[in-house]
Write a protein that holds these residues in place. Structure first.
Motif, PDB file in Angstrom:
ATOM      1  N   SER A  46     -25.781 -22.553 -83.728  1.00 28.30           N
ATOM      2  CA  SER A  46     -26.050 -23.983 -83.702  1.00 28.30           C
ATOM      3  C   SER A  46     -26.080 -24.501 -82.269  1.00 28.30           C
ATOM      4  CB  SER A  46     -24.986 -24.740 -84.489  1.00 28.30           C
ATOM      5  OG  SER A  46     -24.987 -24.353 -85.824  1.00 28.30           O
ATOM      6  N   LEU A  47     -25.173 -23.982 -81.436  1.00 27.43           N
ATOM      7  CA  LEU A  47     -25.135 -24.381 -80.031  1.00 27.43           C
ATOM      8  C   LEU A  47     -26.415 -23.956 -79.309  1.00 27.43           C
ATOM      9  CD1 LEU A  47     -23.374 -25.620 -77.779  1.00 27.43           C
ATOM     10  CD2 LEU A  47     -22.531 -23.305 -77.334  1.00 27.43           C
ATOM     11  N   LYS A  48     -26.865 -22.735 -79.561  1.00 23.13           N
ATOM     12  CA  LYS A  48     -28.104 -22.254 -78.950  1.00 23.13           C
ATOM     13  C   LYS A  48     -29.299 -23.097 -79.401  1.00 23.13           C
ATOM     14  CE  LYS A  48     -26.721 -17.422 -78.511  1.00 23.13           C
ATOM     15  NZ  LYS A  48     -26.954 -16.052 -78.982  1.00 23.13           N
ATOM     16  N   ARG A  49     -29.325 -23.452 -80.658  1.00 24.36           N
ATOM     17  CA  ARG A  49     -30.415 -24.255 -81.194  1.00 24.36           C
ATOM     18  C   ARG A  49     -30.436 -25.645 -80.544  1.00 24.36           C
ATOM     19  NH1 ARG A  49     -29.236 -24.034 -86.527  1.00 24.36           N
ATOM     20  NH2 ARG A  49     -30.171 -21.983 -86.607  1.00 24.36           N
ATOM     21  N   ARG A  50     -29.251 -26.252 -80.381  1.00 21.68           N
ATOM     22  CA  ARG A  50     -29.168 -27.563 -79.730  1.00 21.68           C
ATOM     23  C   ARG A  50     -29.621 -27.492 -78.275  1.00 21.68           C
ATOM     24  NH1 ARG A  50     -23.716 -30.357 -80.132  1.00 21.68           N
ATOM     25  NH2 ARG A  50     -24.954 -32.002 -79.177  1.00 21.68           N
ATOM     26  N   PHE A  51     -29.254 -26.417 -77.572  1.00 22.25           N
ATOM     27  CA  PHE A  51     -29.674 -26.240 -76.182  1.00 22.25           C
ATOM     28  C   PHE A  51     -31.188 -26.048 -76.091  1.00 22.25           C
ATOM     29  CE2 PHE A  51     -30.282 -23.352 -72.457  1.00 22.25           C
ATOM     30  CZ  PHE A  51     -30.028 -24.298 -71.475  1.00 22.25           C
ATOM     31  N   ALA A  52     -31.734 -25.275 -77.027  1.00 24.79           N
ATOM     32  CA  ALA A  52     -33.176 -25.034 -77.030  1.00 24.79           C
ATOM     33  C   ALA A  52     -33.958 -26.316 -77.316  1.00 24.79           C
ATOM     34  CB  ALA A  52     -33.537 -23.969 -78.063  1.00 24.79           C
ATOM     35  N   LYS A  53     -33.421 -27.190 -78.135  1.00 20.80           N
ATOM     36  CA  LYS A  53     -34.096 -28.454 -78.444  1.00 20.80           C
ATOM     37  C   LYS A  53     -33.951 -29.475 -77.319  1.00 20.80           C
ATOM     38  CE  LYS A  53     -33.696 -28.344 -83.467  1.00 20.80           C
ATOM     39  NZ  LYS A  53     -33.101 -29.031 -84.625  1.00 20.80           N
ATOM     40  N   GLY A  54     -33.027 -29.210 -76.387  1.00 18.09           N
ATOM     41  CA  GLY A  54     -32.824 -30.135 -75.286  1.00 18.09           C
ATOM     42  C   GLY A  54     -31.830 -31.232 -75.590  1.00 18.09           C
ATOM     43  N   GLU A  55     -31.035 -31.055 -76.641  1.00 14.08           N
ATOM     44  CA  GLU A  55     -30.044 -32.058 -77.012  1.00 14.08           C
ATOM     45  C   GLU A  55     -28.839 -32.045 -76.072  1.00 14.08           C
ATOM     46  OE1 GLU A  55     -29.039 -31.323 -81.068  1.00 14.08           O
ATOM     47  OE2 GLU A  55     -31.020 -31.863 -81.817  1.00 14.08           O
ATOM     48  N   ILE A  56     -28.556 -30.898 -75.474  1.00  5.50           N
ATOM     49  CA  ILE A  56     -27.434 -30.785 -74.541  1.00  5.50           C
ATOM     50  C   ILE A  56     -27.924 -30.158 -73.242  1.00  5.50           C
ATOM     51  CG2 ILE A  56     -25.650 -30.655 -76.334  1.00  5.50           C
ATOM     52  CD1 ILE A  56     -25.611 -27.648 -76.005  1.00  5.50           C
ATOM     53  N   THR A  57     -27.182 -30.408 -72.169  1.00  2.00           N
ATOM     54  CA  THR A  57     -27.554 -29.854 -70.865  1.00  2.00           C
ATOM     55  C   THR A  57     -27.022 -28.429 -70.731  1.00  2.00           C
ATOM     56  OG1 THR A  57     -25.562 -30.696 -69.815  1.00  2.00           O
ATOM     57  CG2 THR A  57     -27.494 -32.153 -69.836  1.00  2.00           C
ATOM     58  N   LYS A  58     -27.431 -27.777 -69.643  1.00  2.00           N
ATOM     59  CA  LYS A  58     -26.996 -26.401 -69.400  1.00  2.00           C
ATOM     60  C   LYS A  58     -25.492 -26.338 -69.170  1.00  2.00           C
ATOM     61  CE  LYS A  58     -27.873 -22.335 -66.640  1.00  2.00           C
ATOM     62  NZ  LYS A  58     -28.648 -21.711 -65.577  1.00  2.00           N
ATOM     63  N   SER A  59     -24.943 -27.307 -68.448  1.00  2.00           N
ATOM     64  CA  SER A  59     -23.493 -27.300 -68.197  1.00  2.00           C
ATOM     65  C   SER A  59     -22.705 -27.519 -69.498  1.00  2.00           C
ATOM     66  CB  SER A  59     -23.113 -28.356 -67.166  1.00  2.00           C
ATOM     67  OG  SER A  59     -23.469 -29.647 -67.614  1.00  2.00           O
ATOM     68  N   GLU A  60     -23.181 -28.401 -70.358  1.00  3.42           N
ATOM     69  CA  GLU A  60     -22.526 -28.606 -71.655  1.00  3.42           C
ATOM     70  C   GLU A  60     -22.610 -27.346 -72.512  1.00  3.42           C
ATOM     71  OE1 GLU A  60     -23.211 -33.368 -72.427  1.00  3.42           O
ATOM     72  OE2 GLU A  60     -24.801 -31.953 -72.983  1.00  3.42           O
ATOM     73  N   TYR A  61     -23.760 -26.685 -72.444  1.00  2.00           N
ATOM     74  CA  TYR A  61     -23.943 -25.439 -73.196  1.00  2.00           C
ATOM     75  C   TYR A  61     -22.962 -24.365 -72.724  1.00  2.00           C
ATOM     76  CZ  TYR A  61     -26.056 -21.022 -74.628  1.00  2.00           C
ATOM     77  OH  TYR A  61     -26.255 -19.767 -75.125  1.00  2.00           O
ATOM     78  N   GLU A  62     -22.856 -24.193 -71.413  1.00  2.00           N
ATOM     79  CA  GLU A  62     -21.954 -23.172 -70.852  1.00  2.00           C
ATOM     80  C   GLU A  62     -20.499 -23.471 -71.200  1.00  2.00           C
ATOM     81  OE1 GLU A  62     -22.782 -20.343 -69.444  1.00  2.00           O
ATOM     82  OE2 GLU A  62     -24.929 -20.782 -69.534  1.00  2.00           O
ATOM     83  N   GLU A  63     -20.084 -24.740 -71.089  1.00  2.66           N
ATOM     84  CA  GLU A  63     -18.705 -25.106 -71.427  1.00  2.66           C
ATOM     85  C   GLU A  63     -18.405 -24.840 -72.895  1.00  2.66           C
ATOM     86  OE1 GLU A  63     -17.520 -29.053 -70.347  1.00  2.66           O
ATOM     87  OE2 GLU A  63     -18.591 -28.928 -68.446  1.00  2.66           O
ATOM     88  N   SER A  64     -19.313 -25.251 -73.748  1.00  4.32           N
ATOM     89  CA  SER A  64     -19.109 -25.053 -75.189  1.00  4.32           C
ATOM     90  C   SER A  64     -19.111 -23.574 -75.551  1.00  4.32           C
ATOM     91  CB  SER A  64     -20.195 -25.777 -75.977  1.00  4.32           C
ATOM     92  OG  SER A  64     -20.163 -27.154 -75.713  1.00  4.32           O
ATOM     93  N   LYS A  65     -19.971 -22.815 -74.898  1.00  5.03           N
ATOM     94  CA  LYS A  65     -20.042 -21.368 -75.157  1.00  5.03           C
ATOM     95  C   LYS A  65     -18.735 -20.689 -74.770  1.00  5.03           C
ATOM     96  CE  LYS A  65     -22.916 -17.398 -73.967  1.00  5.03           C
ATOM     97  NZ  LYS A  65     -24.060 -16.951 -73.171  1.00  5.03           N
ATOM     98  N   LYS A  66     -18.178 -21.047 -73.599  1.00  4.44           N
ATOM     99  CA  LYS A  66     -16.877 -20.489 -73.170  1.00  4.44           C
ATOM    100  C   LYS A  66     -15.789 -20.861 -74.160  1.00  4.44           C
ATOM    101  CE  LYS A  66     -17.752 -20.566 -68.207  1.00  4.44           C
ATOM    102  NZ  LYS A  66     -17.376 -21.212 -66.949  1.00  4.44           N
ATOM    103  N   LEU A  67     -15.789 -22.087 -74.599  1.00  2.00           N
ATOM    104  CA  LEU A  67     -14.784 -22.572 -75.530  1.00  2.00           C
ATOM    105  C   LEU A  67     -14.875 -21.819 -76.870  1.00  2.00           C
ATOM    106  CD1 LEU A  67     -12.532 -24.658 -76.017  1.00  2.00           C
ATOM    107  CD2 LEU A  67     -14.302 -26.181 -76.901  1.00  2.00           C
ATOM    108  N   LEU A  68     -16.087 -21.631 -77.360  1.00  2.00           N
ATOM    109  CA  LEU A  68     -16.273 -20.926 -78.634  1.00  2.00           C
ATOM    110  C   LEU A  68     -15.869 -19.460 -78.525  1.00  2.00           C
ATOM    111  CD1 LEU A  68     -19.638 -22.403 -79.905  1.00  2.00           C
ATOM    112  CD2 LEU A  68     -17.396 -22.718 -80.914  1.00  2.00           C
ATOM    113  N   LYS A  69     -16.197 -18.824 -77.420  1.00  2.48           N
ATOM    114  CA  LYS A  69     -15.856 -17.406 -77.258  1.00  2.48           C
ATOM    115  C   LYS A  69     -14.360 -17.210 -77.047  1.00  2.48           C
ATOM    116  CE  LYS A  69     -20.240 -15.529 -75.936  1.00  2.48           C
ATOM    117  NZ  LYS A  69     -20.913 -14.554 -75.129  1.00  2.48           N
ATOM    118  N   SER A  70     -13.695 -18.175 -76.425  1.00  2.00           N
ATOM    119  CA  SER A  70     -12.242 -18.034 -76.214  1.00  2.00           C
ATOM    120  C   SER A  70     -11.461 -18.215 -77.506  1.00  2.00           C
ATOM    121  CB  SER A  70     -11.754 -19.029 -75.162  1.00  2.00           C
ATOM    122  OG  SER A  70     -11.863 -20.351 -75.649  1.00  2.00           O
ATOM    123  N   ASP A  71     -11.987 -19.020 -78.443  1.00  2.00           N
ATOM    124  CA  ASP A  71     -11.324 -19.226 -79.726  1.00  2.00           C
ATOM    125  C   ASP A  71     -11.482 -18.025 -80.653  1.00  2.00           C
ATOM    126  OD1 ASP A  71     -10.402 -21.671 -79.064  1.00  2.00           O
ATOM    127  OD2 ASP A  71     -11.971 -22.804 -80.078  1.00  2.00           O
ATOM    128  N   GLY A  72     -12.563 -17.304 -80.539  1.00  2.00           N
ATOM    129  CA  GLY A  72     -12.848 -16.201 -81.454  1.00  2.00           C
ATOM    130  C   GLY A  72     -12.296 -14.936 -80.948  1.00  2.00           C
TER     131      GLY A  72
END
Length: 72
Positions: A46-72
């Motif tokens: 879902s995060l990748k899809r939002r980034f591809a659509k341009g709903e979030i910026t690259k910095s928001e994508y990277e922060e969210s990706k780090k957060l998701l990977k640290s939880d899992g």
């Protein structure tokens, strides 16, 4: 039982037409969601899809990706 003026057969044909339309609508109407969309509903996708659509910026994508990977 069978009327000679055609009233019975006319109504009979109308009911057959109604059943055919109803069954055609049930079996051939497109569904609202496909199995692939439901299966790929994990947060990272879902995060990748939002980034591809341009709903979030690259910095928001990277922060969210780090957060998701640290939880899992």
């Amino acid at each position: 039982m069978f009327y000679r003026d055609g009233v019975f057969w006319g109504m009979h044909l109308i009911w057959w037409a109604i059943w055919f339309v109803l069954l055609g609508w049930i079996f051939f109407a497109p569904s609202s969601s496909s199995y692939d969309e439901i299966e790929d509903d994990d947060p990272l996708t879902s995060l990748k899809r939002r980034f591809a659509k341009g709903e979030i910026t690259k910095s928001e994508y990277e922060e969210s990706k780090k957060l998701l990977k640290s939880d899992g």
